[in-house]
Design a protein around this motif. Structure first.
Motif, short mmCIF file in Angstrom:
data_model
loop_
_atom_site.label_atom_id
_atom_site.label_comp_id
_atom_site.label_asym_id
_atom_site.label_seq_id
_atom_site.Cartn_x
_atom_site.Cartn_y
_atom_site.Cartn_z
N LEU A 783 0.72 -1.34 0.03
CA LEU A 783 0.12 -0.16 -0.10
C LEU A 783 0.84 1.13 -0.02
O LEU A 783 0.64 2.32 -0.79
CB LEU A 783 -1.04 0.04 1.11
N HIS A 784 1.82 1.22 0.88
CA HIS A 784 3.06 2.25 0.87
C HIS A 784 3.37 2.60 -0.49
O HIS A 784 3.40 3.82 -1.01
CB HIS A 784 3.90 2.01 1.71
N THR A 786 2.29 1.78 -3.50
CA THR A 786 1.36 1.88 -4.26
C THR A 786 0.93 3.33 -4.40
O THR A 786 0.67 4.11 -5.23
CB THR A 786 0.17 0.91 -4.14
N GLU A 787 0.57 3.83 -3.08
CA GLU A 787 0.38 5.31 -2.83
C GLU A 787 1.52 6.25 -3.30
O GLU A 787 1.07 7.23 -4.09
CB GLU A 787 0.27 5.57 -1.34
N TYR A 790 1.05 6.34 -7.23
CA TYR A 790 -0.04 7.07 -7.41
C TYR A 790 0.14 8.29 -7.39
O TYR A 790 -0.21 9.37 -8.05
CB TYR A 790 -1.31 6.42 -6.91
N GLN A 791 0.84 8.95 -6.49
CA GLN A 791 1.04 10.30 -6.04
C GLN A 791 1.85 10.83 -7.30
O GLN A 791 1.79 12.09 -7.47
CB GLN A 791 1.61 10.47 -4.80
N ARG A 800 -4.05 4.20 -10.39
CA ARG A 800 -5.37 4.16 -9.45
C ARG A 800 -6.24 2.93 -9.24
O ARG A 800 -6.48 2.91 -8.05
CB ARG A 800 -6.48 5.28 -10.50
N LEU A 803 -4.11 0.99 -6.58
CA LEU A 803 -4.42 1.74 -5.28
C LEU A 803 -5.68 1.01 -4.65
O LEU A 803 -5.76 1.07 -3.42
CB LEU A 803 -4.17 3.20 -5.31
N TYR A 807 -6.32 -0.76 -1.34
CA TYR A 807 -6.91 -0.44 -0.06
C TYR A 807 -7.91 -1.39 0.42
O TYR A 807 -8.12 -1.85 1.44
CB TYR A 807 -7.97 0.83 -0.33
N TYR A 826 -10.38 1.56 5.46
CA TYR A 826 -9.46 1.00 4.32
C TYR A 826 -10.59 1.02 3.22
O TYR A 826 -10.43 1.32 2.09
CB TYR A 826 -8.77 -0.16 4.38
N GLN A 829 -11.74 4.23 1.84
CA GLN A 829 -10.41 5.11 1.16
C GLN A 829 -10.76 4.57 -0.56
O GLN A 829 -10.38 5.08 -1.32
CB GLN A 829 -9.28 4.76 1.71
#
Length: 834
Positions: A783-784, A786-787, A790-791, A800, A803, A807, A826, A829
């Motif tokens: 998740l970290h 992937t975030e 995405y950012q 997208r 992500l 979640y 989660y 989100q």
């Protein structure tokens, strides 16, 4: 004139080697030494066998009374001849030593005085020489005549027949000349490295045994040249003592790498080489530069020396030189002439020629003003041999030779546009064969040259275009190495320069095409960085310019191929943005153009490779649309073409990489169709190819990433087959490689995404095995990453989607672990992403 037999009865001497003169009939006394003896060598090591061999050649029954002792300048011929003179003079009735300057006849006439000869003023040189030789022929046998430094072939051809009439003499020449049918030769080779080291230490007593490896490098760099090593040893002795070192051997070695004739610390040293009065003082560079006089050679032979002076100092086959120099009509004659004169070493066994590094350095120094023009044909021959269109014709065998020779040439030639082009072609070769570090080095040299040319002539459009292209090549290489930020900077500079050229010369199609390519490079880099809207904008401009170029000149296959690629880039970007129908339309246009090109030019490997890629793109899009059978058909067509390309050109890493990817696509499709054993076989073939590529080119990030993905595919398939321990092992290898890639290139969004996926797969497997705690930790790391991906690129549809999946996965695992509130957080989100 009395004959030799009569003269033998009339002379009266003491024991040979004791008397200082010989008394002949009538009381005439002639000195035993008809000249001043040569100076004894300061150091005499490793030549005892040569000394004995020369004596045997001269004294053996039926031996050669006239012997040419030959070898390259500075190898120790004069020292060996001087040693022979002193060691054996007691065995001769008379001995003489002359220096063949300005020619042998003049040198010999210096013996007239000790022979008691007087010449009338009106007597010509030829008459005087005849009278002198008559007197020499009447001396008691055996006599010794040493003629030092007899390096003029025409002079040798004139004097040897005359001297052969003096059958009472042993005539020993020291010469660089390597071929003369009327005389016997004795070749002097460089001292073996161990003996050379002993001699070096004799002159340089502060030598440190720890420096021996450096000495060996130095020995190789100067071709074992005895005189040069002596000069260097004495120079070091001037600056260094056993207590303090001011100029290290390592510093000398680095200086020699750049030039023998420009030492950073140099002082006049005592030397006997070419000294008229026995000893003189001179700087090492001055002595080395004076060793060879090129001015006496014909112009064409001087030009050939320039050519060989920039090539590696190794044996080069005549056939290769003939190819490089355009099959010049008289090339063979000039090369053989240089070999006869001792400037080159000729090997009859393989018809090859070799030049010594010392001759190379002196030639480059003395021909500095003409070197580039002398080598123009060579440079263009290398450029032609490394043409990107034909470079793979014999599976890179010829290109590998040309690239190595080209690297030597570009290292020593001055700034020039042709030299820059050669650097570019060398870089292209290394890029094709996967050596990105050497490719980068060649492109950096190209850039340095083009920048210097532009600085000197800022209004020269060709130089400005060359500088623009150099930025492009640097960008491509940094992109392949994973340095996307650096690549983007170079592509922006490329775009800026080529825009200026296009605006200044709007009708110049080369500049317009260059501008189109610059937009492609910018689009590719922004796409890799995850900036898809920016990438799409550049690809639209790229496509528009390619359309205009193709419409204006539809017969130009390069423009047509460029238009095809522009459709491919638009398809890639729309697919990444989730616009699959638009992507499919662009890939179909790409495929249609590549089909037409390949059908028109079936022997063109670029078009064949382009067609293979177009089939792969169609397969990927149909697969994403759920049309698996259509996808499989396209992937099979791609794989067939990739197999043919790899079999034809196994050294082309791009084709090998393409084949590996085609196996991956087939494996993916069979996996989606439920054919797991078939899928596994394809993934194993993919992995084998990527392991070979990564092992051969560990610095290539594309191959490393490909190998990581192949481990992921094997892990997926073994997991689906229920082989969980094997699956875990592959996922751990996948994760390890992705970690290394992300750590090396933290700004690369693709590597962020790959690392995230590797954590996700490890989490899934541990969840299957019931280890929820470990699964939770892996999903959290997924998740970290992937975030972060995405950012970096919020417009990227796949990121997208990934992500949202992450979640939901965190919600599921939290729920299984009884963490209801966390699970709900989660899920919310995930829902917020749409």
């Amino acid at each position: 004139m009395p004959g030799q037999q009569h003269a033998d009865k009339l002379y009266n001497i003491g024991s040979v080697g004791e008397a200082t003169f010989v008394t002949y009939a009538g009381g005439r006394q002639i000195p035993r030494h008809l000249s001043l003896p040569p100076f004894q060598p300061e150091v005499f090591l490793g030549r005892e066998d040569d000394l004995q061999a020369i004596r045997e050649r001269l004294f053996s029954p039926g031996g050669h009374l006239l012997l040419l002792m030959n070898g390259e300048g500075g190898v120790g011929k004069t020292s060996l001849a001087a040693r022979y003179y002193h060691a054996c003079s007691r065995e001769y009735q008379h001995s003489a030593w002359v220096l063949s300057e300005p020619d042998t006849a003049t040198a010999l006439l210096a013996l007239a005085a000790p022979l008691g000869l007087e010449f009338e003023n009106t007597m010509q040189t030829g008459e005087r020489l005849h009278m002198l030789l008559e007197a020499l022929a009447n001396l008691s046998r055996p006599c010794l005549l040493v003629i030092d430094n007899a390096n003029d072939l025409s002079d040798l051809e004139a004097c040897c027949p005359q001297l052969q009439r003096c059958s009472n003499f042993h005539v020993l020449f020291t010469t660089r000349i390597a071929e003369y049918a009327a005389a016997e030769f004795y070749r002097i080779r460089p001292l073996p490295v161990e003996t050379a080291l002993k001699a070096f230490r004799t002159h340089y007593t502060a030598f440190d045994p720890a420096e021996e490896p450096i000495f060996r490098e130095l020995y190789e760099a100067v071709g074992g040249n005895t005189l040069v090593l002596e000069l260097f040893a004495k120079n070091l002795a001037h600056f260094n003592t056993k207590l303090k070192k001011r100029y290290l051997l390592a510093e000398l070695r680095r200086d020699v790498e750049k030039s023998l004739l420009n030492l950073s610390a140099s002082e006049a040293v005592s030397i006997r080489y070419q000294a008229r009065e026995g000893i003189r003082k001179a700087r090492p560079e001055d002595v080395i530069a004076a060793m060879y006089d090129l001015s006496q050679l014909p112009g064409e032979e001087q030009r050939l020396l320039s050519v060989l002076a920039v090539l590696p100092a190794e044996r080069i086959a005549y056939a290769l030189l003939e190819r490089l120099l355009g099959e010049e009509e008289t090339l063979d004659q000039h090369l053989l002439s240089l070999a006869r004169k001792g400037w080159l070493e000729y090997s009859e066994g393989d018809s090859s020629f070799k030049i010594s590094p010392v001759v190379q350095e002196v030639t480059r120094h003395k021909h500095a003003a003409r070197l580039l023009q002398d080598c123009r044909t060579l440079i263009r021959g290398l450029i032609s041999g490394l043409n990107p269109e034909t470079i793979h014709a014999d599976n890179y065998r010829q290109a590998a030779v040309y690239a190595r020779l080209g690297e030597a040439v570009t290292a020593v030639l001055p700034t020039d546009d042709d030299v820059a082009t050669l650097c570019q072609n060398i870089g292209n070769y290394h890029q094709d064969t996967g050596n990105l570090s050497l490719s980068l080095r060649a492109y950096e040299t190209m850039h340095t040259i083009q920048a210097a040319l532009c600085t000197a002539e800022p209004d020269n459009a060709n130089f400005k275009n060359g500088l623009a292209i150099s930025y492009s090549t640097l960008g491509e290489t940094h992109s392949a190495l994973g340095n996307l930020t650096q690549a983007l900077t170079f592509f922006e500079q490329f775009n800026r320069l080529i825009q200026e050229l296009h605006e200044a010369y709007p009708s110049n199609v080369e500049f317009k095409n260059g501008l189109a390519i610059s937009y492609e490079r910018l689009g590719n880099t922004h796409s890799a960085l995850g900036n898809l809207p920016q990438a799409l904008a550049f690809f639209v401009r790229y496509n528009q310019l390619k359309k205009e170029l193709h419409e204006a000149d539809p017969a130009n296959v390069s423009f047509k191929h460029g238009l095809a690629i522009s459709y491919s880039t638009l398809g890639d970007t729309h697919r990444a943005l989730g616009n699959l129908p638009q992507a499919l339309a662009f890939f179909e246009q790409y495929n249609q153009l590549e089909k037409e090109l390949y059908e028109a030019y079936p022997a063109n490997v670029s078009f064949k490779n382009g067609l293979a890629i177009s089939y792969s793109k169609l397969g990927e899009t149909h697969s994403a649309l759920g049309n698996l059978q259509q996808a499989l058909a396209f992937f099979e067509q791609c794989n067939q073409l990739d197999n043919e390309l790899h079999e034809a050109y196994p050294s082309n890493v791009s084709f090998k990489n393409g084949l590996a990817i085609s196996y991956e696509k087939l494996g993916d499709t069979h996996s989606a169709l439920g054919n797991l054993p078939q899928a596994l076989a394809f993934f194993e073939q993919e992995t084998q190819l990527f392991e070979e590529l990564h092992e051969a080119y560990p610095a290539n990030v594309s191959f490393k990433n490909g190998l990581a993905i192949s481990y992921s595919k094997l892990g997926d398939t073994h997991s689906a087959l229920g082989n969980l321990p094997q699956a875990l092992a592959f996922f751990e290898q996948y994760n390890q490689l992705e970690k290394e890639l992300h750590e090396a290139y933290p700004s690369n969004v693709s590597f962020k995404n790959g690392l995230a996926i590797s954590y996700y797969k490890l989490g899934q497997l541990h969840e299957q095995q019931g280890d929820l705690e470990k699964a939770f930790e892996y999903f959290k790391q997924d998740l970290h990453m992937t975030e972060l991906a995405y950012q970096s690129s919020p417009s990227h549809a796949q990121f997208r989607k990934n992500l949202k999946i992450s979640y939901n996965q965190m919600g599921d695992i939290s729920s299984k672990m009884g963490k209801t509130a966390l699970a709900e957080s989660y899920y919310q989100q995930a829902k917020a992403l749409g």
